[in-house]
Design an enzyme around this catalytic site. Structure first.
Site, PDB file in Angstrom:
ATOM      1  CE1 TYR A 194      -8.651  10.658  -9.043  1.00  0.00           C
ATOM      2  CE2 TYR A 194      -9.835  12.078 -10.575  1.00  0.00           C
ATOM      3  CZ  TYR A 194      -8.950  11.054 -10.335  1.00  0.00           C
ATOM      4  OH  TYR A 194      -8.347  10.410 -11.395  1.00  0.00           O
ATOM      5  CG  ASP A 206      -1.795   1.212   1.329  1.00  0.00           C
ATOM      6  OD1 ASP A 206      -1.652   2.140   0.501  1.00  0.00           O
ATOM      7  OD2 ASP A 206      -2.635   1.251   2.247  1.00  0.00           O
ATOM      8  CG  ASN A 241      -1.265   3.417 -13.017  1.00  0.00           C
ATOM      9  OD1 ASN A 241      -2.063   3.922 -13.785  1.00  0.00           O
ATOM     10  ND2 ASN A 241      -1.513   2.279 -12.372  1.00  0.00           N
TER      11      ASN A 241
END
Length: 245
Positions: free
Chosen positions: A149, A57, A84
């Site tokens: 976001y 993670d 990514n």
């Protein structure tokens, strides 16, 4: 053999990037949260057996530090890297109503984790190194119901350009790719939950379709290549005209 590191390499754009780099004879290191998904991909694509996979993670600094210690000990350096990884959105909805913990989670996953990776990658790179950060069309325009976001992707844009100037004198290039809607397992899941989503979203895109992961990877591998040797701090938008609306 050149060494490549790709975060979030088990699905979607990340998986296609790993496959492309393996085909181009890189030794690829990748990571994701769920090892079982990666193993399914290895069964599907046996050529991925040569990839150095790690269950990590990247938003956990301890896990990330441990991963880069392994990379340094095992390989000594990196030639290219692709940042990514991006998990499912935790903070969707009207900004005023979203729990602060969800806002923090999105910022941690979609900006801080990428920044940490970038810092580690630069410490392993020398002249000729190249890095591509995955941004988004949402890093250029407002995104109601996904404001944090969008903020994280705006931050990726600023980070890419600023650090690109810092390290160009060392012979390291940093650029970004900003995909529009791309048909990945995440969108497949949305279509399964709400049939008709694909058709509805496609209608908004001037090209009238989603991108294929391979089309995004075409841009990524171009920016990593010598063909892009004079491109620095640039974001290549690959969105079928969506950001022109």
């Amino acid at each position: 053999m050149k060494i490549a590191f790709v975060t979030g390499g088990s699905q979607g754009i990340g998986l296609e990037t790993v496959r492309r780099l393996v085909a181009d004879d890189y030794q690829v290191i990748t990571c994701s949260r769920r090892e079982n998904i990666w193993q399914q991909q290895v069964e599907r694509y046996p050529e991925l057996a040569v990839v150095d996979y790690h269950q990590v993670d990247i938003s956990d600094e301890i896990q990330l530090n441990r991963l880069f210690c392994v990379i340094r000990e095992r390989y000594g350096n990196l030639d290219v890297a692709v940042n990514n990884a991006s998990p499912a959105l935790a903070s969707g909805g009207q900004f005023a109503e979203v729990e602060p913990s969800a806002l923090r989670d999105t910022l941690q996953q979609d900006f801080w984790a990428q920044a940490y990776c970038l810092q580690h990658e630069l410490r392993l790179m020398g002249e000729g190194g190249a890095i591509v950060n995955l941004s988004s069309v949402n890093g250029f325009r407002p995104t109601p119901n996904a404001a944090m976001y969008s903020a994280a992707k705006h931050a990726i844009e600023g980070l890419t350009r600023s650090v690109a100037l810092e390290v160009i004198g060392q012979g390291i290039r940093i650029n970004a790719v900003a995909p529009g809607v791309t048909w990945t397992p995440r969108w497949e899941a949305r279509e399964a939950e709400a049939p008709g989503t694909r058709e509805e979203v496609s209608a908004v895109v001037p090209a009238k379709r989603y991108a294929k992961s391979s089309e995004i990877v075409d841009a990524i591998t171009f920016l990593l290549s010598e063909q892009a040797s004079y491109i620095v701090g640039h974001t290549l938008v690959v969105d079928g005209g969506l950001s022109l609306n």
